[in-house]
Enzyme design. Structure first.
Site, PDB file in Angstrom:
ATOM      1  N   LYS A 288       9.034  22.255 -13.633  1.00 62.62           N
ATOM      2  CA  LYS A 288       8.099  21.190 -13.293  1.00 62.62           C
ATOM      3  C   LYS A 288       7.795  21.186 -11.802  1.00 62.62           C
ATOM      4  O   LYS A 288       6.648  20.969 -11.395  1.00 62.62           O
ATOM      5  CB  LYS A 288       8.632  19.831 -13.739  1.00 62.62           C
ATOM      6  CG  LYS A 288       7.613  18.717 -13.487  1.00 62.62           C
ATOM      7  CD  LYS A 288       7.817  17.503 -14.332  1.00 62.62           C
ATOM      8  CE  LYS A 288       6.643  16.536 -14.180  1.00 62.62           C
ATOM      9  NZ  LYS A 288       6.790  15.317 -14.991  1.00 62.62           N
TER      10      LYS A 288
ATOM     11  N   HIS B 276       9.179   8.295 -27.213  1.00 62.31           N
ATOM     12  CA  HIS B 276       8.265   9.267 -26.602  1.00 62.31           C
ATOM     13  C   HIS B 276       8.634  10.713 -26.933  1.00 62.31           C
ATOM     14  O   HIS B 276       7.784  11.506 -27.355  1.00 62.31           O
ATOM     15  CB  HIS B 276       8.231   9.058 -25.088  1.00 62.31           C
ATOM     16  CG  HIS B 276       7.391  10.064 -24.373  1.00 62.31           C
ATOM     17  ND1 HIS B 276       6.019  10.119 -24.516  1.00 62.31           N
ATOM     18  CD2 HIS B 276       7.727  11.068 -23.517  1.00 62.31           C
ATOM     19  CE1 HIS B 276       5.538  11.114 -23.779  1.00 62.31           C
ATOM     20  NE2 HIS B 276       6.550  11.701 -23.165  1.00 62.31           N
TER      21      HIS B 276
ATOM     22  N   HIS C  16       1.511  16.356 -25.933  1.00 63.87           N
ATOM     23  CA  HIS C  16       1.388  14.947 -25.557  1.00 63.87           C
ATOM     24  C   HIS C  16       0.122  14.276 -26.075  1.00 63.87           C
ATOM     25  O   HIS C  16       0.122  13.069 -26.299  1.00 63.87           O
ATOM     26  CB  HIS C  16       1.465  14.806 -24.040  1.00 63.87           C
ATOM     27  CG  HIS C  16       2.856  14.948 -23.495  1.00 63.87           C
ATOM     28  ND1 HIS C  16       3.608  16.081 -23.679  1.00 63.87           N
ATOM     29  CD2 HIS C  16       3.631  14.087 -22.787  1.00 63.87           C
ATOM     30  CE1 HIS C  16       4.777  15.917 -23.095  1.00 63.87           C
ATOM     31  NE2 HIS C  16       4.823  14.723 -22.558  1.00 63.87           N
TER      32      HIS C  16
ATOM     33  N   HIS D 296       1.005  11.075 -27.878  1.00 65.82           N
ATOM     34  CA  HIS D 296       0.573   9.770 -27.381  1.00 65.82           C
ATOM     35  C   HIS D 296      -0.206   9.001 -28.446  1.00 65.82           C
ATOM     36  O   HIS D 296      -0.085   7.774 -28.561  1.00 65.82           O
ATOM     37  CB  HIS D 296      -0.294   9.931 -26.133  1.00 65.82           C
ATOM     38  CG  HIS D 296       0.491  10.257 -24.905  1.00 65.82           C
ATOM     39  ND1 HIS D 296      -0.106  10.641 -23.717  1.00 65.82           N
ATOM     40  CD2 HIS D 296       1.824  10.246 -24.654  1.00 65.82           C
ATOM     41  CE1 HIS D 296       0.821  10.862 -22.807  1.00 65.82           C
ATOM     42  NE2 HIS D 296       1.996  10.630 -23.357  1.00 65.82           N
TER      43      HIS D 296
ATOM     44  N   ARG E   9       0.820  -1.223   0.000  1.00 67.66           N
ATOM     45  CA  ARG E   9       0.000   0.000   0.000  1.00 67.66           C
ATOM     46  C   ARG E   9       0.848   1.264   0.000  1.00 67.66           C
ATOM     47  O   ARG E   9       0.418   2.317   0.481  1.00 67.66           O
ATOM     48  CB  ARG E   9      -0.976   0.003   1.193  1.00 67.66           C
ATOM     49  CG  ARG E   9      -2.002  -1.135   1.133  1.00 67.66           C
ATOM     50  CD  ARG E   9      -3.029  -1.016   2.251  1.00 67.66           C
ATOM     51  NE  ARG E   9      -4.032  -2.051   2.130  1.00 67.66           N
ATOM     52  CZ  ARG E   9      -3.924  -3.265   2.666  1.00 67.66           C
ATOM     53  NH1 ARG E   9      -2.825  -3.576   3.353  1.00 67.66           N
ATOM     54  NH2 ARG E   9      -4.878  -4.153   2.514  1.00 67.66           N
TER      55      ARG E   9
ATOM     56  N   ASN F  98       1.389  18.746 -20.417  1.00 71.16           N
ATOM     57  CA  ASN F  98       1.040  17.816 -21.493  1.00 71.16           C
ATOM     58  C   ASN F  98       1.090  18.469 -22.873  1.00 71.16           C
ATOM     59  O   ASN F  98       0.598  17.882 -23.850  1.00 71.16           O
ATOM     60  CB  ASN F  98      -0.355  17.228 -21.251  1.00 71.16           C
ATOM     61  CG  ASN F  98      -0.391  16.345 -20.023  1.00 71.16           C
ATOM     62  OD1 ASN F  98       0.487  15.515 -19.818  1.00 71.16           O
ATOM     63  ND2 ASN F  98      -1.408  16.540 -19.187  1.00 71.16           N
TER      64      ASN F  98
ATOM     65  N   LYS G 163       3.880  11.059 -11.117  1.00 71.54           N
ATOM     66  CA  LYS G 163       2.965  10.341 -12.004  1.00 71.54           C
ATOM     67  C   LYS G 163       3.636   9.040 -12.438  1.00 71.54           C
ATOM     68  O   LYS G 163       4.697   9.047 -13.058  1.00 71.54           O
ATOM     69  CB  LYS G 163       2.607  11.190 -13.214  1.00 71.54           C
ATOM     70  CG  LYS G 163       1.677  12.337 -12.888  1.00 71.54           C
ATOM     71  CD  LYS G 163       1.434  13.242 -14.071  1.00 71.54           C
ATOM     72  CE  LYS G 163       0.539  12.629 -15.095  1.00 71.54           C
ATOM     73  NZ  LYS G 163       0.164  13.593 -16.161  1.00 71.54           N
TER      74      LYS G 163
ATOM     75  N   GLU H 277      -3.014  17.271 -11.098  1.00 65.16           N
ATOM     76  CA  GLU H 277      -3.451  17.672 -12.433  1.00 65.16           C
ATOM     77  C   GLU H 277      -4.936  18.032 -12.475  1.00 65.16           C
ATOM     78  O   GLU H 277      -5.701  17.567 -13.323  1.00 65.16           O
ATOM     79  CB  GLU H 277      -3.144  16.577 -13.461  1.00 65.16           C
ATOM     80  CG  GLU H 277      -3.096  17.100 -14.890  1.00 65.16           C
ATOM     81  CD  GLU H 277      -2.643  16.054 -15.897  1.00 65.16           C
ATOM     82  OE1 GLU H 277      -3.407  15.773 -16.822  1.00 65.16           O
ATOM     83  OE2 GLU H 277      -1.530  15.528 -15.743  1.00 65.16           O
TER      84      GLU H 277
ATOM     85  N   ARG I 175      -1.300  21.878 -13.908  1.00 61.16           N
ATOM     86  CA  ARG I 175      -0.349  20.825 -14.252  1.00 61.16           C
ATOM     87  C   ARG I 175      -0.628  20.244 -15.639  1.00 61.16           C
ATOM     88  O   ARG I 175       0.284  19.703 -16.284  1.00 61.16           O
ATOM     89  CB  ARG I 175      -0.373  19.712 -13.196  1.00 61.16           C
ATOM     90  CG  ARG I 175       0.658  18.625 -13.471  1.00 61.16           C
ATOM     91  CD  ARG I 175       0.880  17.692 -12.312  1.00 61.16           C
ATOM     92  NE  ARG I 175       1.860  16.670 -12.668  1.00 61.16           N
ATOM     93  CZ  ARG I 175       2.382  15.807 -11.809  1.00 61.16           C
ATOM     94  NH1 ARG I 175       2.045  15.834 -10.531  1.00 61.16           N
ATOM     95  NH2 ARG I 175       3.257  14.912 -12.221  1.00 61.16           N
TER      96      ARG I 175
ATOM     97  N   GLU J 186      11.541  17.490 -24.362  1.00 60.71           N
ATOM     98  CA  GLU J 186      10.878  17.859 -23.114  1.00 60.71           C
ATOM     99  C   GLU J 186      11.503  19.118 -22.511  1.00 60.71           C
ATOM    100  O   GLU J 186      10.820  19.897 -21.844  1.00 60.71           O
ATOM    101  CB  GLU J 186      10.953  16.698 -22.113  1.00 60.71           C
ATOM    102  CG  GLU J 186      10.177  15.455 -22.533  1.00 60.71           C
ATOM    103  CD  GLU J 186       8.675  15.560 -22.285  1.00 60.71           C
ATOM    104  OE1 GLU J 186       8.203  16.618 -21.825  1.00 60.71           O
ATOM    105  OE2 GLU J 186       7.965  14.577 -22.560  1.00 60.71           O
TER     106      GLU J 186
END
Length: 377
Positions: free
Chosen positions: A235, A275, A256, A260, A130, A253, A152, A245, A249, A194
């Protein structure tokens, strides 16, 4: 927040999240001194190190030796390299390695690798027992400036990229800039996409600096450390303001959603598209689409494409080898993307260089028409 520099060769960026705050250390030689940095922050004496078959021959032994010298008992797991490792198939052995190492509350899981290893290991650390403590030692430029920071984590699905995961912040990030010298030119360029992204989001002066100094960033030394520190600080500021997000935030992206979709269209085949390359094409498309929607000048899209092309990045869909499925299939991937809310398309668009914003309810028919125009087929 500002990036503090304890020495000329190292910078520290703080991610301010209250009692879950952590440092990003940026500079040369950090793998060799990793155990000292870890021992100064965590009381645990057990670690599980997760890496891949490309990174292990270069850096696993020095890291394990550093841990052993500090009396830390560590086990390691070496996984196949590549985007396809971000899957349920490989999540299970990582979780089993964590449990088998008897990682307890004050111990930690270490991700030694690029974004794939960091995302996968962070997800496993987030769900094993957990939630286990987690340390990022990113070995690619892309991971150092993006995926290792912010918590993330996750794996891919046939439905899309990063659709299964959790938010799980690391306790420490060690960005050893020496390791970037072993990257292939293609890998370094992919990470640079990036870096450029942070300028295009809201730092036009940084983008202009990159246009003038990108060769020095590629060469290494102070310019590279500076670019990484500015990117990490950008960041860190966004994550501190919007960890999960819910608003700002999402700006991270930029490029992206298109990127993606292109990665999914190539079945995450790194030989065709990695990527950062998808992000490069995606950022150009985002600026071109913004111009199409009369939000920004076409000159901005031209400038973005010119810089990314100059450093050697792909900037158009027809730069991807092997062809692409029809525009309608790309739209399916976009509709499945995690930035869709209540069936409405959400994009990061721009009003100019460094003027990105979250655009909700973008008309799907306009996106489809745009993709049909840009599609190489």
């Amino acid at each position: 927040m500002t990036a503090a520099s304890p020495s000329a060769a190292q910078k520290t960026v703080r991610v301010d999240l209250g009692d879950r705050s952590y440092d990003i250390l940026i500079g040369p030689g950090l793998i060799a001194t990793a155990a000292a940095e870890i021992a100064g922050r965590l009381k645990g004496r057990r670690m599980a190190v997760i890496t891949d078959e490309n990174v292990a021959p270069l850096y696993l032994h020095p890291l394990m030796a550093s841990l052993k010298a500090k009396g830390i008992d560590a086990v390691s797991l070496v996984l196949p390299a590549g985007e396809k490792t971000k899957s349920f198939e490989h999540l299970i052995p990582v979780c089993e390695a964590i449990l088998g190492a008897r990682i307890e509350r004050n111990d930690a899981v270490i991700a030694l690798g690029g974004g794939v290893i960091g995302d996968l290991t962070g997800f496993a650390a987030g769900i094993a027992r957990r939630g286990s403590r987690f340390i990022q030692i990113p070995t690619s430029l892309l991971a150092q400036v993006d995926s290792s920071v912010g918590g993330k984590t996750g794996i891919n699905s046939p439905h899309g990229k990063n659709l299964i995961g959790v938010f799980h912040q690391p306790d420490l990030v060690l960005a050893d800039t020496d390791v970037l010298d072993t990257l292939s030119p293609r890998e370094f360029r992919a990470g640079y996409a990036e870096v450029a992204k942070y300028g295009l989001i809201d730092k036009p002066d940084f983008f202009a600096w990159l246009e003038k100094n990108w060769r020095a960033v590629f060469a290494g030394g102070d310019a590279r450390i500076e670019a990484i520190a500015i990117s990490c600080q950008a960041k860190a500021d966004v994550v501190a303001a919007d960890e999960r997000e819910n608003g700002r935030r999402a700006l991270l992206n930029l490029g992206h959603t298109f990127g993606h979709a292109l990665e999914a269209a190539t079945q995450y085949d790194g030989a065709r598209l990695v990527h950062g390359e998808g992000v490069s094409i995606g950022m150009v498309l985002a600026h071109q689409f913004s111009a199409r929607m009369n939000l920004a000048s076409p000159d901005d899209a031209t400038r973005v494409e010119a810089h990314l092309k100059t450093v050697g990045l792909p900037t158009r869909m027809n730069d991807i080898p092997g062809g692409l499925p029809p525009a309608e299939k790309l739209m399916d991937a976009i509709a499945q993307d995690k930035k869709v809310k209540s069936g409405k398309l959400t994009f990061i668009l721009t009003r100019g260089i460094g003027q990105s914003f979250v655009a909700d309810d973008v008309p799907a028919n306009e996106v489809l028409r745009f993709l049909e125009e840009k599609h190489p087929g």
